[in-house]
Scaffold this active site. Sequence first.
Site, PDB file in Angstrom:
ATOM      1  N   PRO A 293       0.786  -1.236   0.000  1.00 29.23           N
ATOM      2  CG  PRO A 293       0.054  -0.887   2.196  1.00 29.23           C
ATOM      3  CD  PRO A 293       0.774  -1.890   1.342  1.00 29.23           C
ATOM      4  CB  CYS A 406       5.733  -9.722   6.946  1.00 26.35           C
ATOM      5  SG  CYS A 406       4.350 -10.046   5.835  1.00 26.35           S
TER       6      CYS A 406
END
Length: 480
Positions: A293, A406
Amino acid sequence: MGPQTFRAEGPVVVTGEKRDRQPNRTRPGNKKNARPDAAPAAPGLAARMAAARLLAATIDAKTSLDGLTDHEHGHPQFRALDMRDRSLVRAILATALRYRVTIGKLIARRLEKPLPANATVLSHILHVAAAQILFLDIPDSAAVDLAVTHAKSDPRTVRFSGLVNGVLRALARAKAAELPVMLAETDDAPEWFVERLTAAYGAAQAKEILAAHRLEAPVDFTVKSDPAKWAEQLGGVVLPTGSVRIEKLSGAVSDLPGFAEGAWWVQDAAAALPARLFGDIAGKRVADLCAAPGGKTAQLALAGAKVTAVEASKNRLARLAANLDRLGLDAEKVNADLLAYEPVEKFDAVLLDAPCSSTGTVRRHPDVLWTKSPADIAKLADVQRKLLDGAVLLVKPGGRIVFSNCSLDPQEGEALVAGFLRDHAGKVELDPVRADEVAGIAEFVTAEGFLRTTPAGLHLGNPAISGLDGFFAARFKRLA
């Protein structure tokens, strides 16, 4: 809140029907009496029914909880609720997933026989109610009554309404004594994940990570300048890495001071580290691949780089553009498949924050452990490797590549990099991260020169504001 007092109503059995004490009970398939699609009459029932439906979609269909609870595009049953009930549903689901194993074992203790393998609807009704009874500030009597009403409203579970009543009443009576013991004995994660975590980190650190997963993650902000000022404004603290952290949000992000003027953006402190591994990039051409994003794009632009944000999804790229507009930052935005992307000129540096299993974000996304599998990790590691192979071709000789994700799993991190360096020998070399080059990262730099954070790191004295997302990052230099 202590357990409510209920009258005992006899033993609880899994068959349910012969113990059902309700008069004129509705038989499965009796559409005249059972109307699961009718508007719920009991206050709060619609929210509990939505929670059970969405728990089923998460567990049985492996659907992302974020997608199901999106306010614009989420599940219709969720969107039909008012905002207060939506918040309740999210709290129930997060709790039911965060403590799924503990809840399951405590329910099982109340049963004479295990639930039938096909009794998934019944299981979800019990888990939704048990999450409220054991962990949320909701009266036990309300959780029990609504679960029983829910069971009676569905022809698949109506004959088990007595079981639901008995199990949940017994659970409410026993929770004060049994819950602390069960929490101490249980790992709230699938067995495959516990095994892989233990193999990668050792038993002690794996236990610390699993304990951190039971806590809701704090909220971190990357600020444009003056972290101390914004820590005071937001009611938080400045982390050693420079991010600002608050324990939890009390309202909408957009209502916080500094949002409208674009003074900061929400970004976990670990996610803010990879973009800082380039060093001084002022004036350099840097590509942010898989960019939405846009948190890392914003970091690169703020550091003075000429940024090209590459994103395959048009919708996600539009979201990135909106985020940059609010922040008053600029970047070239390219809608392209990374593997087919051919820039006119190669870049000085490339950041690839690759799509992954997200097992490092379980604190804020507890559905991850129940929607992913070892097969997903292997598949995603293969995708990451292909993207990394392609990313190298976008960089000038002498340029830097930072690869990150992640995930806590070495198959998506250390093992992937080992294979990458072996296959690109003579063309790419590891550019080890040094412990002293970025403030606050010393404890996260491995002996090999990788960056590896876990939820068990960054101890700040209070578990509620400690920890980080699990992140892996490696830095390379292109030789030729």
